[in-house]
Motif scaffolding. Structure first.
Motif, PDB file in Angstrom:
ATOM      1  N   ASP A  40       0.534  -1.290  -0.047  1.00 46.61           N
ATOM      2  CA  ASP A  40      -0.306  -0.374   0.243  1.00 46.61           C
ATOM      3  C   ASP A  40       0.951   0.731   0.004  1.00 46.61           C
ATOM      4  N   LYS A  43       2.827   1.614  -3.541  1.00 51.84           N
ATOM      5  CA  LYS A  43       1.164   2.011  -4.581  1.00 51.84           C
ATOM      6  C   LYS A  43       1.626   3.631  -4.223  1.00 51.84           C
ATOM      7  N   ARG A  44       0.969   4.007  -3.208  1.00 54.27           N
ATOM      8  CA  ARG A  44       0.984   5.786  -2.802  1.00 54.27           C
ATOM      9  C   ARG A  44       2.256   6.237  -3.481  1.00 54.27           C
ATOM     10  N   ALA A  46       3.971   5.118  -5.854  1.00 50.33           N
ATOM     11  CA  ALA A  46       3.672   5.451  -7.073  1.00 50.33           C
ATOM     12  C   ALA A  46       3.386   6.549  -7.648  1.00 50.33           C
ATOM     13  N   ASP A  47       1.946   6.064  -6.777  1.00 46.27           N
ATOM     14  CA  ASP A  47       0.781   7.148  -7.583  1.00 46.27           C
ATOM     15  C   ASP A  47       0.959   8.615  -8.120  1.00 46.27           C
ATOM     16  N   LEU A  48       2.420   9.241  -6.163  1.00 50.23           N
ATOM     17  CA  LEU A  48       3.002  10.587  -6.173  1.00 50.23           C
ATOM     18  C   LEU A  48       3.450  11.075  -7.377  1.00 50.23           C
ATOM     19  N   TRP A  49       4.363   9.615  -7.818  1.00 49.95           N
ATOM     20  CA  TRP A  49       4.884  10.199  -8.473  1.00 49.95           C
ATOM     21  C   TRP A  49       4.622   9.862  -9.971  1.00 49.95           C
ATOM     22  N   GLN A  50       3.590   9.072 -10.455  1.00 53.84           N
ATOM     23  CA  GLN A  50       3.245   8.665 -11.703  1.00 53.84           C
ATOM     24  C   GLN A  50       3.572   7.620 -12.396  1.00 53.84           C
ATOM     25  N   LYS A  52       4.970   3.006 -12.734  1.00 52.40           N
ATOM     26  CA  LYS A  52       4.502   2.144 -11.743  1.00 52.40           C
ATOM     27  C   LYS A  52       5.470   1.375 -10.825  1.00 52.40           C
ATOM     28  N   TYR A  53       4.993   0.565  -9.814  1.00 53.00           N
ATOM     29  CA  TYR A  53       5.704  -0.393  -9.738  1.00 53.00           C
ATOM     30  C   TYR A  53       5.745  -1.973  -9.529  1.00 53.00           C
ATOM     31  N   VAL A  69       9.800   0.852  -5.875  1.00 50.27           N
ATOM     32  CA  VAL A  69       8.970   2.033  -7.194  1.00 50.27           C
ATOM     33  C   VAL A  69       9.820   2.916  -7.278  1.00 50.27           C
TER      34      VAL A  69
END
Length: 86
Positions: A40, A43-44, A46-50, A52-53, A69
């Motif tokens: 989790d 994933k957070r 990866a979303d922040l950095w735009q 994939k992980y 990531v």
């Protein structure tokens, strides 16, 4: 609130992060990476950095699954500058 996010990120990077240079083909490229078993959090990030992980290969059946990531190049430098005050 971006200050909260940057402080959170600085804490994660201090404990679990890697700051370094790029691969042999691009040694001058900055890299930030994080590997941990908490998917989790990965994933957070990866979303922040735009970006994939990925799930890492488990080398010992007694070990937990880990996830990784990373962000490279100019994006890595931007994030390094944002967390530097922390």
């Amino acid at each position: 609130d971006t200050t909260h996010i940057e402080a959170w990120l600085a804490g994660i990077l201090e404990g679990e992060g890697y700051f370094g240079k790029g691969y042999k083909s691009r040694p001058s490229q900055a890299v930030i990476s994080v590997e941990m078993s908490d998917e989790d959090i990965i994933k957070r990030l990866a979303d922040l950095w735009q970006v994939k992980y990925c799930a890492c290969k488990v080398r010992n059946p007694k070990w937990k699954q880990t996830y990784k990531v990373q962000v490279r190049g100019d994006k890595a430098v931007e994030w390094m500058k944002k967390v530097r005050p922390y």
